[in-house]
Design a protein around this motif. Structure first.
Motif, short mmCIF file in Angstrom:
data_model
loop_
_atom_site.label_atom_id
_atom_site.label_comp_id
_atom_site.label_asym_id
_atom_site.label_seq_id
_atom_site.Cartn_x
_atom_site.Cartn_y
_atom_site.Cartn_z
N VAL A 97 0.84 -1.20 0.00
CA VAL A 97 0.00 0.00 0.00
C VAL A 97 0.88 1.25 0.00
O VAL A 97 0.63 2.21 -0.75
N GLN A 98 1.94 1.26 0.78
CA GLN A 98 2.84 2.41 0.82
C GLN A 98 3.53 2.63 -0.52
O GLN A 98 3.64 3.76 -1.00
N VAL A 99 3.98 1.54 -1.16
CA VAL A 99 4.65 1.67 -2.46
C VAL A 99 3.68 2.22 -3.50
O VAL A 99 4.03 3.13 -4.27
N ASP A 100 2.46 1.70 -3.52
CA ASP A 100 1.46 2.20 -4.47
C ASP A 100 1.18 3.69 -4.23
O ASP A 100 1.06 4.47 -5.17
N TRP A 101 1.05 4.08 -2.97
CA TRP A 101 0.79 5.48 -2.64
C TRP A 101 1.95 6.36 -3.08
O TRP A 101 1.75 7.45 -3.66
#
Length: 110
Positions: A97-101
């Motif tokens: 989720v952090q990488v996508d954000w």
């Protein structure tokens, strides 16, 4: 102080232990000897000054305890492994989720 038998009293005087500790020693030693099977229950009972039925009961409890000890180690390890695996999957999901954000904010994904 009251002792269950002469052996406990000797252990107390010899090792400076409580009556319960001395009695626990008798249970452990006598059940070990019964499991080994070198002496009869009557001989063991005579050595420690307890009834042969007690030796038989302690032997049974010791055998049941061994089964639980070894099976619970395996079960505990499995539960610990599953909990760790679940926590790692949770962390992986959080990191995705952090990488996508970060990709979205940096303009790599529109």
């Amino acid at each position: 102080m009251k002792f269950c038998c002469g052996y406990c009293k000797i252990q107390k005087e010899k090792n400076n232990v409580t009556a319960n500790q001395a009695f626990s020693g008798i249970q452990g030693e006598s059940s070990r000897e019964a499991i080994e099977g070198r002496l009869t229950l009557s001989e063991i009972a005579g050595t420690y000054g307890v009834h042969p039925n007690m030796i038989s009961r302690w032997k049974q409890e010791a055998l049941e305890g061994m089964v639980e000890t070894f099976s619970s180690k395996r079960d505990k390890k499995t539960k610990d492994d599953e909990a760790e695996k679940e926590e790692l999957y949770k962390e992986i999901g959080h990191l995705k989720v952090q990488v996508d954000w970060l990709k979205k904010k940096s303009g790599l994904i529109l």
